[in-house]
Design an enzyme around this catalytic site. Sequence first.
Site, PDB file in Angstrom:
ATOM      1  CG  PHE A 126      28.844  37.378  -7.845  1.00  0.00           C
ATOM      2  CD1 PHE A 126      28.442  36.147  -8.337  1.00  0.00           C
ATOM      3  CD2 PHE A 126      29.083  38.406  -8.738  1.00  0.00           C
ATOM      4  CE1 PHE A 126      28.289  35.948  -9.704  1.00  0.00           C
ATOM      5  CE2 PHE A 126      28.936  38.205 -10.109  1.00  0.00           C
ATOM      6  CZ  PHE A 126      28.532  36.979 -10.585  1.00  0.00           C
ATOM      7  CG  ASP A 195      23.919  41.221  -4.355  1.00  0.00           C
ATOM      8  OD1 ASP A 195      22.933  40.560  -4.747  1.00  0.00           O
ATOM      9  OD2 ASP A 195      24.866  41.536  -5.103  1.00  0.00           O
ATOM     10  CE1 TYR A 220      21.781  37.175 -13.820  1.00  0.00           C
ATOM     11  CE2 TYR A 220      21.283  39.445 -14.417  1.00  0.00           C
ATOM     12  CZ  TYR A 220      22.143  38.511 -13.862  1.00  0.00           C
ATOM     13  OH  TYR A 220      23.347  38.925 -13.355  1.00  0.00           O
ATOM     14  NE  ARG A 369      26.016  28.117  -8.982  1.00  0.00           N
ATOM     15  CZ  ARG A 369      25.661  29.374  -9.242  1.00  0.00           C
ATOM     16  NH1 ARG A 369      25.737  30.303  -8.324  1.00  0.00           N
ATOM     17  NH2 ARG A 369      25.221  29.710 -10.444  1.00  0.00           N
TER      18      ARG A 369
HETATM   19  C1  LIG Z   1      24.340  37.229 -10.272  1.00  0.00           C
HETATM   20  C2  LIG Z   1      25.005  38.173  -9.315  1.00  0.00           C
HETATM   21  C3  LIG Z   1      25.450  39.433  -9.734  1.00  0.00           C
HETATM   22  C4  LIG Z   1      25.363  39.817 -11.181  1.00  0.00           C
HETATM   23  O1  LIG Z   1      25.702  41.141 -11.407  1.00  0.00           O
HETATM   24  P1  LIG Z   1      25.374  41.759 -12.839  1.00  0.00           P
HETATM   25  O2  LIG Z   1      25.806  43.151 -12.731  1.00  0.00           O
HETATM   26  O3  LIG Z   1      23.895  41.600 -13.034  1.00  0.00           O
HETATM   27  O4  LIG Z   1      26.114  40.979 -13.860  1.00  0.00           O
HETATM   28  C5  LIG Z   1      25.978  40.283  -8.797  1.00  0.00           C
HETATM   29  N1  LIG Z   1      26.079  39.927  -7.500  1.00  0.00           N
HETATM   30  C6  LIG Z   1      25.679  38.718  -7.060  1.00  0.00           C
HETATM   31  C7  LIG Z   1      25.791  38.369  -5.621  1.00  0.00           C
HETATM   32  C8  LIG Z   1      25.144  37.801  -7.968  1.00  0.00           C
HETATM   33  O5  LIG Z   1      24.760  36.609  -7.542  1.00  0.00           O
END
Ligand SMILES: *Cc1c(COP(=O)(O)O)cnc(C)c1O
Length: 394
Positions: A126, A195, A220, A369
């Site tokens: 991500f 993560d 969330y 997705r």
């Molecule tokens: C959803 C997601 C995020 C989101 O990061 P935020 O700082 O909460 O916006 C980060 N890493 C991964 C792998 C995600 O799926």
Amino acid sequence: MSELAMRAEKLDAADDLRGKRDAFVLDDVIYLDGNSLGALPAVVPGRVEDVVRRQWGELRIRSWEESGWWTAPERIGDRIAPLVGAAPGQIVVGDSTSVNVFKALVGAVRMAGEGRDEILVDATTFPTDGYIAQSAARMTGCTLRPVAPAQVPGALGDRTAAVLLNHVDYRTGRLHDLPALTAAVHAAGAYVVWDLCHSAGALPVGLDEHGVDLAVGCTYKYLNGGPGSPAYLYVRRDLQGRFDSPLPGWNSHAEPFGMRSGYEPAPGALRGRVGTPDILSMLALEAALEVWDGVPVEAVRAKSLALTDFFLECVAAYVPEGRVECLTPVPHAERGSQIALRCDGAGDVMKRLVERGVVGDFRAPDVLRFGFTPLYVGFADVERAARVLAQTLG
Ligand SMILES: *Cc1c(COP(=O)(O)O)cnc(C)c1O
């Protein structure tokens, strides 16, 4: 009624988690986007109202003590802990996932010490994790090397300080081998940061069991904490004394109200805190986590796999050959809780699906997705979603 629709009815009737759907505010829409924003647990609005009107409106400053505001980050961390296989005292809630990736990754490099100047990062990550890793590498004088997770064991060496990996790939839904990759990183003398954004709340993680060093995740998605609800940071107990946070705010001080000019970190997971916690979001999350009472993560995983298996079966039966290509691995050991389908014109297709009451999402350039949240998605939903997808494509 089709054979698959009848099977769906039977599967729903035999589903032990079926009643959990009533704990959420939902309608006739088939909601397959809980891997982006979890649905609203019915208990949340009343709790938020109490936090705002009584705790803030009436008790005001007293609530930091009397309503448990000050200790909320570690209290809610302990509530998340069993969902990710962690004993109490190792998780604090607060800040965004991005910020926690920064704390964890710099903390990991600092633990690795002199002579180790390379960070490996999941090449398919991500984007935010990759951006943060680039900056963390620059700040710590490390080289950043993007590597596909399966290639990590071969890329490790005695210069490797830290490795940042995703448990489940956000695009394809591929589940990576957390136990084996963690063991490989440890065998090279490095530290691993996992993560958990797309796995926590959907499948067992086993942080303690597999000796994970540090982990982060958002709340969330499958944890249904609400838009922008705070993330969490796990620091394994025996590493906490050596965790040197790059963001040592007053909330992580050993004596926050001593107001001293010198920094001295609090013991335990508390040193992952930074500044004043975002109480409204945090206490909405705390209420949302009540839906997990009495729900074993193993049962959620079993239903998740049954849902995604059934979705693949319905798609194969209904969607004309060649219109979609599944990017999610078929073996259970490699599958998270979503199905990603590559499809021409995916952006338009998803728009039309949403108009017809089937909500998934689109990820550029060509991916549909569909996320399956076992607490509120049923088998009849899955069958209808596949049928509507076939109509939309046909
Ligand atoms: C959803 C997601 C995020 C989101 O990061 P935020 O700082 O909460 O916006 C980060 N890493 C991964 C792998 C995600 O799926």
